[in-house]
Write a protein that holds these residues in place. Structure first.
Motif, mmCIF file in Angstrom:
data_model
loop_
_atom_site.group_PDB
_atom_site.id
_atom_site.type_symbol
_atom_site.label_atom_id
_atom_site.label_comp_id
_atom_site.label_asym_id
_atom_site.label_seq_id
_atom_site.Cartn_x
_atom_site.Cartn_y
_atom_site.Cartn_z
ATOM 1 N N TRP A 175 0.829 -1.193 0.000
ATOM 2 C CA TRP A 175 0.000 0.000 0.000
ATOM 3 C C TRP A 175 0.875 1.261 0.000
ATOM 4 O O TRP A 175 1.873 1.328 0.691
ATOM 5 N N GLY A 176 0.468 2.236 -0.779
ATOM 6 C CA GLY A 176 1.197 3.501 -0.836
ATOM 7 C C GLY A 176 2.243 3.559 -1.921
ATOM 8 O O GLY A 176 2.669 4.646 -2.312
ATOM 9 N N GLY A 177 2.672 2.388 -2.393
ATOM 10 C CA GLY A 177 3.643 2.365 -3.478
ATOM 11 C C GLY A 177 5.069 2.668 -3.029
ATOM 12 O O GLY A 177 5.365 2.821 -1.849
ATOM 13 N N GLU A 178 5.939 2.766 -4.025
ATOM 14 C CA GLU A 178 7.370 2.975 -3.811
ATOM 15 C C GLU A 178 7.820 4.193 -4.599
ATOM 16 O O GLU A 178 7.385 4.401 -5.731
ATOM 17 N N PHE A 179 8.676 4.987 -3.986
ATOM 18 C CA PHE A 179 9.143 6.217 -4.623
ATOM 19 C C PHE A 179 10.666 6.277 -4.601
ATOM 20 O O PHE A 179 11.305 5.834 -3.640
ATOM 21 N N ALA A 180 11.212 6.810 -5.678
ATOM 22 C CA ALA A 180 12.663 7.020 -5.753
ATOM 23 C C ALA A 180 12.969 8.412 -5.220
ATOM 24 O O ALA A 180 12.464 9.410 -5.730
ATOM 25 N N ILE A 181 13.776 8.468 -4.181
ATOM 26 C CA ILE A 181 14.220 9.739 -3.605
ATOM 27 C C ILE A 181 15.734 9.771 -3.707
ATOM 28 O O ILE A 181 16.431 9.085 -2.951
ATOM 29 N N GLY A 182 16.229 10.525 -4.653
ATOM 30 C CA GLY A 182 17.667 10.502 -4.926
ATOM 31 C C GLY A 182 18.054 9.142 -5.474
ATOM 32 O O GLY A 182 17.334 8.563 -6.298
ATOM 33 N N PRO A 183 19.138 8.581 -4.999
ATOM 34 C CA PRO A 183 19.579 7.284 -5.535
ATOM 35 C C PRO A 183 18.869 6.091 -4.915
ATOM 36 O O PRO A 183 19.087 4.960 -5.359
ATOM 37 N N TRP A 184 18.033 6.311 -3.892
ATOM 38 C CA TRP A 184 17.425 5.199 -3.160
ATOM 39 C C TRP A 184 15.903 5.248 -3.232
ATOM 40 O O TRP A 184 15.312 6.267 -3.562
ATOM 41 N N ASN A 185 15.301 4.102 -2.879
ATOM 42 C CA ASN A 185 13.844 3.973 -2.911
ATOM 43 C C ASN A 185 13.260 3.942 -1.498
ATOM 44 O O ASN A 185 13.923 3.515 -0.537
ATOM 45 N N LEU A 186 12.006 4.392 -1.405
ATOM 46 C CA LEU A 186 11.293 4.414 -0.132
ATOM 47 C C LEU A 186 9.844 4.025 -0.366
ATOM 48 O O LEU A 186 9.217 4.513 -1.310
ATOM 49 N N HIS A 187 9.327 3.134 0.495
ATOM 50 C CA HIS A 187 7.911 2.779 0.457
ATOM 51 C C HIS A 187 7.155 3.695 1.413
ATOM 52 O O HIS A 187 7.592 3.915 2.557
ATOM 53 N N LEU A 188 6.033 4.206 0.970
ATOM 54 C CA LEU A 188 5.269 5.146 1.782
ATOM 55 C C LEU A 188 4.841 4.517 3.111
ATOM 56 O O LEU A 188 4.780 5.194 4.142
ATOM 57 N N LEU A 189 4.578 3.216 3.107
ATOM 58 C CA LEU A 189 4.101 2.538 4.309
ATOM 59 C C LEU A 189 5.134 2.566 5.433
ATOM 60 O O LEU A 189 4.776 2.514 6.612
ATOM 61 N N VAL A 190 6.413 2.663 5.090
ATOM 62 C CA VAL A 190 7.452 2.646 6.121
ATOM 63 C C VAL A 190 7.392 3.892 6.997
ATOM 64 O O VAL A 190 7.929 3.903 8.113
ATOM 65 N N LEU A 191 6.722 4.930 6.506
ATOM 66 C CA LEU A 191 6.609 6.157 7.304
ATOM 67 C C LEU A 191 5.796 5.927 8.580
ATOM 68 O O LEU A 191 5.931 6.681 9.548
ATOM 69 N N LEU A 192 4.960 4.886 8.598
ATOM 70 C CA LEU A 192 4.255 4.538 9.825
ATOM 71 C C LEU A 192 5.241 4.117 10.918
ATOM 72 O O LEU A 192 5.029 4.393 12.106
ATOM 73 N N PHE A 193 6.307 3.452 10.508
ATOM 74 C CA PHE A 193 7.333 3.054 11.471
ATOM 75 C C PHE A 193 8.105 4.278 11.966
ATOM 76 O O PHE A 193 8.484 4.342 13.139
ATOM 77 N N VAL A 194 8.331 5.230 11.071
ATOM 78 C CA VAL A 194 8.994 6.474 11.475
ATOM 79 C C VAL A 194 8.122 7.221 12.486
ATOM 80 O O VAL A 194 8.613 7.721 13.509
ATOM 81 N N LEU A 195 6.813 7.283 12.214
ATOM 82 C CA LEU A 195 5.884 7.951 13.118
ATOM 83 C C LEU A 195 5.852 7.247 14.478
ATOM 84 O O LEU A 195 5.907 7.898 15.533
ATOM 85 N N SER A 196 5.769 5.925 14.455
ATOM 86 C CA SER A 196 5.720 5.163 15.696
ATOM 87 C C SER A 196 6.983 5.384 16.525
ATOM 88 O O SER A 196 6.909 5.601 17.743
ATOM 89 N N GLY A 197 8.137 5.351 15.870
ATOM 90 C CA GLY A 197 9.389 5.571 16.581
ATOM 91 C C GLY A 197 9.472 6.964 17.171
ATOM 92 O O GLY A 197 9.921 7.147 18.308
ATOM 93 N N SER A 198 9.018 7.939 16.420
ATOM 94 C CA SER A 198 9.056 9.333 16.887
ATOM 95 C C SER A 198 8.145 9.535 18.094
ATOM 96 O O SER A 198 8.475 10.287 19.019
ATOM 97 N N LEU A 199 6.991 8.880 18.095
ATOM 98 C CA LEU A 199 6.081 8.982 19.232
ATOM 99 C C LEU A 199 6.678 8.327 20.477
ATOM 100 O O LEU A 199 6.439 8.781 21.607
ATOM 101 N N MET A 200 7.458 7.278 20.277
ATOM 102 C CA MET A 200 8.059 6.599 21.420
ATOM 103 C C MET A 200 9.074 7.479 22.140
ATOM 104 O O MET A 200 9.209 7.406 23.361
ATOM 105 N N ILE A 201 9.802 8.296 21.398
ATOM 106 C CA ILE A 201 10.850 9.096 22.031
ATOM 107 C C ILE A 201 10.372 10.521 22.347
ATOM 108 O O ILE A 201 11.169 11.358 22.770
ATOM 109 N N SER A 202 9.092 10.786 22.151
ATOM 110 C CA SER A 202 8.552 12.118 22.444
ATOM 111 C C SER A 202 8.647 12.413 23.940
ATOM 112 O O SER A 202 8.406 11.547 24.780
#
Length: 210
Positions: A175-202
């Motif tokens: 879900w969300g697909g995959e995007f090329a950002i510079g030389p590397w790729n990122l899946h939109l769904l992985v941002l949920l993990f970034v959000l979860s991690g950020s909330l943990m250290i808030s």
């Protein structure tokens, strides 16, 4: 007459464990099994292996809940138990969900960095929890809240991945697909993990302690 010191028995540490400690080890065992099943999925591409890995998350959560209840009911709190709990949570609620996300298809370089960030946030959150609880207990005060979301909330992320697998949305269909950002790729769904991690250290988000 001098007394003979007691003999040190093998597995003496295990002999000193309480019931709650064994439940905590069950939590760690579930997390390790989840990692193994995720690796099996990457080799077999069998959704049965993926679902088995995802199923370990709620099982680990159950162990995590009951070890605390048992410790409180038996009044068997200890520094060892607290450290065991944190180490088990690192595996079952940190490394295991990140491994499952990687197996699901989040394997771009940006994805990997995001998942590593998530795990590091979880480790930091648990370390802060231990220090905060220890500091407050020295003053005789009861901990009324914790800063940041508890790491076991990552069970929600595992649930989302399990739902994606059930809908056939793994690998290149994430879900969300995959995007090329510079030389590397990122899946939109992985941002949920970034959000979860950020909330943990808030430090501003306060979670009441039951």
């Amino acid at each position: 007459m001098a007394q003979t010191p007691p003999l040190k028995r093998h597995f003496s540490m295990i002999r000193g464990f309480h019931l709650a400690d064994f439940l905590t080890l069950g939590n760690a065992a579930c997390g390790t099994a989840a990692v193994f099943f995720a690796m099996l999925y990457m080799g077999s591409h069998s959704t049965a292996h993926f679902f088995a890995a995802a199923a370990m998350a709620p099982l680990a959560f159950i162990f995590d809940v009951f070890d605390g209840k048992v410790a409180r009911s038996r009044q068997q709190h200890s520094a060892l138990g607290r450290e065991l709990d944190s180490l088990a949570d690192v595996i079952s609620s940190g490394v295991a969900p990140a491994t499952l996300a990687f197996a699901a298809g989040m394997r771009g370089a940006w994805d990997a960095m995001a998942l590593i960030y998530f795990v590091c946030c979880g480790v930091s959150r648990l370390a802060r929890f231990n220090v905060t609880a220890e500091t407050l207990s020295e003053g005789g005060d009861k901990v009324k809240y914790f800063e940041g979301t508890p790491i076991p909330t990552s069970v929600v992320l595992t649930g989302i991945l399990a739902l994606a697998a059930w809908r056939g949305a793994l690998e290149d269909k994430l879900w969300g697909g995959e995007f090329a950002i510079g030389p590397w790729n990122l899946h939109l769904l992985v941002l949920l993990f970034v959000l979860s991690g950020s909330l943990m250290i808030s430090k501003t988000l306060r979670i009441p302690k039951p």
